[in-house]
Write an enzyme that holds these catalytic residues in place. Structure first.
Site, PDB file in Angstrom:
ATOM      1  N   ASN A  13       0.824  -1.101  -0.125  1.00 19.91           N
ATOM      2  CA  ASN A  13       0.274   0.059   0.020  1.00 19.91           C
ATOM      3  C   ASN A  13       0.973   1.245  -0.017  1.00 19.91           C
ATOM      4  O   ASN A  13       1.542   1.400   1.061  1.00 19.91           O
ATOM      5  CB  ASN A  13      -0.847   0.012   1.213  1.00 19.91           C
ATOM      6  N   ARG A  94      -2.570  -2.235  -3.430  1.00 18.99           N
ATOM      7  CA  ARG A  94      -3.780  -1.324  -3.325  1.00 18.99           C
ATOM      8  C   ARG A  94      -3.769  -0.165  -4.051  1.00 18.99           C
ATOM      9  O   ARG A  94      -2.621   0.772  -4.108  1.00 18.99           O
ATOM     10  CB  ARG A  94      -3.984  -0.619  -1.807  1.00 18.99           C
ATOM     11  N   HIS A 183     -13.045   2.433  -0.226  1.00 15.06           N
ATOM     12  CA  HIS A 183     -13.173   1.237   0.957  1.00 15.06           C
ATOM     13  C   HIS A 183     -13.887   0.047   0.358  1.00 15.06           C
ATOM     14  O   HIS A 183     -14.217  -0.770   1.071  1.00 15.06           O
ATOM     15  CB  HIS A 183     -14.142   1.637   2.101  1.00 15.06           C
ATOM     16  N   LEU A 212     -16.390   2.669   9.548  1.00 13.17           N
ATOM     17  CA  LEU A 212     -16.337   3.814  10.474  1.00 13.17           C
ATOM     18  C   LEU A 212     -14.953   3.941  11.099  1.00 13.17           C
ATOM     19  O   LEU A 212     -14.636   3.431  12.094  1.00 13.17           O
ATOM     20  CB  LEU A 212     -17.214   3.780  11.701  1.00 13.17           C
ATOM     21  N   GLY A 213     -13.960   4.635  10.253  1.00 14.51           N
ATOM     22  CA  GLY A 213     -12.862   4.746  10.779  1.00 14.51           C
ATOM     23  C   GLY A 213     -12.376   6.280  10.439  1.00 14.51           C
ATOM     24  O   GLY A 213     -13.353   7.092  10.553  1.00 14.51           O
ATOM     25  N   ARG A 244     -13.259  15.346   7.581  1.00 13.74           N
ATOM     26  CA  ARG A 244     -13.946  15.452   6.375  1.00 13.74           C
ATOM     27  C   ARG A 244     -15.655  15.546   6.710  1.00 13.74           C
ATOM     28  O   ARG A 244     -15.974  14.823   7.768  1.00 13.74           O
ATOM     29  CB  ARG A 244     -13.965  14.235   5.235  1.00 13.74           C
ATOM     30  N   GLU A 386      -8.474  -5.530   5.247  1.00 14.79           N
ATOM     31  CA  GLU A 386      -7.745  -5.472   3.931  1.00 14.79           C
ATOM     32  C   GLU A 386      -6.831  -5.893   3.149  1.00 14.79           C
ATOM     33  O   GLU A 386      -6.975  -6.219   2.139  1.00 14.79           O
ATOM     34  CB  GLU A 386      -8.035  -3.732   3.613  1.00 14.79           C
TER      35      GLU A 386
HETATM   36  P1  AMP Z   1      -9.269   3.493  11.549  1.00 21.60           P
HETATM   37  O1  AMP Z   1      -9.051   4.911  10.628  1.00 21.60           O
HETATM   38  O2  AMP Z   1     -10.074   2.567  10.954  1.00 21.60           O
HETATM   39  O3  AMP Z   1      -7.768   3.461  12.163  1.00 21.60           O
HETATM   40  O4  AMP Z   1      -9.926   4.256  12.824  1.00 21.60           O
HETATM   41  C1  AMP Z   1      -9.399   5.533  13.521  1.00 21.60           C
HETATM   42  C2  AMP Z   1     -10.638   6.059  14.568  1.00 21.60           C
HETATM   43  O5  AMP Z   1     -10.829   4.842  15.440  1.00 21.60           O
HETATM   44  C3  AMP Z   1     -10.098   7.217  15.503  1.00 21.60           C
HETATM   45  O6  AMP Z   1     -11.115   8.224  15.009  1.00 21.60           O
HETATM   46  C4  AMP Z   1      -9.983   6.547  16.492  1.00 21.60           C
HETATM   47  O7  AMP Z   1     -10.189   7.546  17.899  1.00 21.60           O
HETATM   48  C5  AMP Z   1     -11.145   5.429  16.757  1.00 21.60           C
HETATM   49  N1  AMP Z   1     -10.984   4.626  17.575  1.00 21.60           N
HETATM   50  C6  AMP Z   1     -10.032   3.752  17.874  1.00 21.60           C
HETATM   51  N2  AMP Z   1     -10.066   2.888  18.919  1.00 21.60           N
HETATM   52  C7  AMP Z   1     -11.116   3.513  19.681  1.00 21.60           C
HETATM   53  C8  AMP Z   1     -11.882   3.146  20.940  1.00 21.60           C
HETATM   54  N3  AMP Z   1     -11.503   2.276  21.559  1.00 21.60           N
HETATM   55  N4  AMP Z   1     -12.915   3.666  21.122  1.00 21.60           N
HETATM   56  C9  AMP Z   1     -13.424   4.828  20.219  1.00 21.60           C
HETATM   57  N5  AMP Z   1     -12.943   5.187  18.998  1.00 21.60           N
HETATM   58  C10 AMP Z   1     -11.694   4.424  18.858  1.00 21.60           C
END
Ligand code: AMP
Length: 400
Positions: A13, A94, A183, A212-213, A244, A386
């Site tokens: 990636n 990717r 995604h 939801l990341g 965003r 992924e």
């Molecule tokens: P990602 O882009 O999939 O790595 O997700 C990142 C997001 O997940 C960030 O906003 C983090 O704050 C949230 N996140 C990770 N661990 C937790 C948790 N234990 N509780 C709430 N949000 C989380």
């Protein structure tokens, strides 16, 4: 450690300033090594390699992707596993934007590279880095098939009703303006796992996947095919994200150009980097927003409510588009780790046959059903993977 005769895929990636990799068994998803070269193009680059022998960090000048690839091969040679000794069946890349040209993972040829290059105007921040990764990997592993796995490909099954923006013909035809969605690798993986957890064939089920990341998108999956997705021409549309905004009134650009003198660059930057949770609370990190909300912070509380409102809007809309709903799946950092958010969304859907299992939700780790056995719509937590999906698809292309 797995058998040296087992097939493996090197998943790459490559971004504009980083190169992430993982050596994956495409059959079971296990990974024997992973790593990251960061700060490509800067004087103080860093490489990290993790394998069975431990984690190793190198500080080095990394002027370009060719040097990043040298650090990758050096790390494998020094710390293992020995790439020459494993059965490397493909390098899986990717690639963010495949436009309307790619609906499947694709064996990389000179022609494919040219097509990905022609798509740069659609993904100026991502496709150039992806291409650098492809070019240096082809030079480094000339005898290993290279496969491009596109973030947009899964969504090419959307009907025209879902992918078409109601804008002038010239925009649509000359500038390829339409919904592409992103995604896709995650949505493909999670929807397949969700059907397996439901114990039903993927072909029979209607699922809404909520990825939801830091970036976030919702997809309606009907019989394994994406039929609607919330990201659009760019990854800005849809759900509220870390930085965003998701959906906006398109009149906003003209309004702010007139009133605040914003240029297109100002506008792009504000929508890519200064909006979403960051714009609402000062923090892009959902965990931090939740901590502040628990302490009674009004901005954090409003941000949570806006996030939930937008999620409900999409889940309800997609249930209507699908005409039925068998399952909801939560994935990525927030989806996998925030029982509070999942509980709020699922409780608000009680009128639609969703019955939360509070205990299962609170204790979910790994793949888990978080609704009761009698809930007419099931909900699951499904950790996304992924890299495994890219490895699986790349190995599938090579096997024919
Ligand atoms: P990602 O882009 O999939 O790595 O997700 C990142 C997001 O997940 C960030 O906003 C983090 O704050 C949230 N996140 C990770 N661990 C937790 C948790 N234990 N509780 C709430 N949000 C989380």
């Amino acid at each position: 450690m797995t058998d040296p005769g087992t097939r493996r895929v090197l998943v790459v990636n490559a971004g504009s300033s980083s190169l992430k990799y993982q050596l994956v068994d495409p059959d079971d998803g296990t990974s024997e090594a992973s790593g990251l070269v960061e700060r490509i193009g800067l004087a103080d680059g860093r490489a990290r390699h993790t394998c069975s022998a431990g984690t190793f960090t190198t500080e080095s000048d990394v002027p370009d992707h060719a040097r990043a690839m040298e650090l990758l091969t050096a790390a494998f040679a020094e710390h293992g596993p020995d790439l020459a000794a494993v059965q490397l069946v493909a390098v899986g890349h990717r690639v963010v934007h495949g436009g309307a040209d790619f609906s499947q993972p694709t064996l990389i040829t000179a022609e494919v590279v040219e097509t990905v290059r022609r798509l740069i105007p659609l993904a100026p921040l991502h496709n150039p880095g992806n291409l650098e990764g492809i070019e240096v990997a082809r030079e480094t592993f000339p005898d290993v098939p290279q496969v491009a796995v596109f973030d947009t490909a899964f969504h090419q099954t959307m009907p025209a009703s879902a992918s078409t923006y109601a804008v002038p013909r010239a925009w649509r035809e000359e500038h390829r303006v339409r919904r592409y969605g992103f995604h896709g690798t995650s949505h493909a993986y999670v929807s397949r796992r969700t059907a397996a957890l439901l114990g039903r064939p993927l072909e029979d089920v209607a699922i809404v996947v909520l990825h939801l990341g830091n970036g976030a998108s919702a997809t309606a999956v009907d019989g394994g095919r994406s039929v609607a997705t919330s990201m659009g021409l760019t990854p800005l549309e849809g759900l509220v994200m870390g930085t965003r905004p998701g959906d906006l009134d398109p009149g906003l650009a003209g309004h702010l150009a007139d009133r605040a003198g914003l240029t297109p660059d100002d506008f792009d930057r504000a929508l890519s980097k200064e909006s979403g949770l960051l714009g609402l609370t000062g923090s892009a990190d959902f965990r931090e927003v939740m901590e502040r909300r628990a302490q009674g912070d009004a901005d954090a509380s409003l941000a949570f409510d806006v996030v939930v409102h937008r999620l409900l809007h999409y889940v309800g809309g997609y249930a209507a588009v699908l005409g039925r709903l068998d399952a909801l799946a939560f994935t990525a950092g927030i989806g996998e780790h925030s029982p509070e958010l999942r509980a709020e969304v699922l409780t608000r859907l009680a009128g639609f046959g969703v019955e939360l299992d509070p205990e299962a939700n609170a204790t979910a780790s790994g793949e888990a059903r978080i609704t009761t056995a009698s809930s007419s719509v099931a909900a699951f937590v499904v950790p996304t993977n992924e890299e495994w999906e890219i490895a699986r698809q790349a190995a599938g292309v090579v096997a024919g």
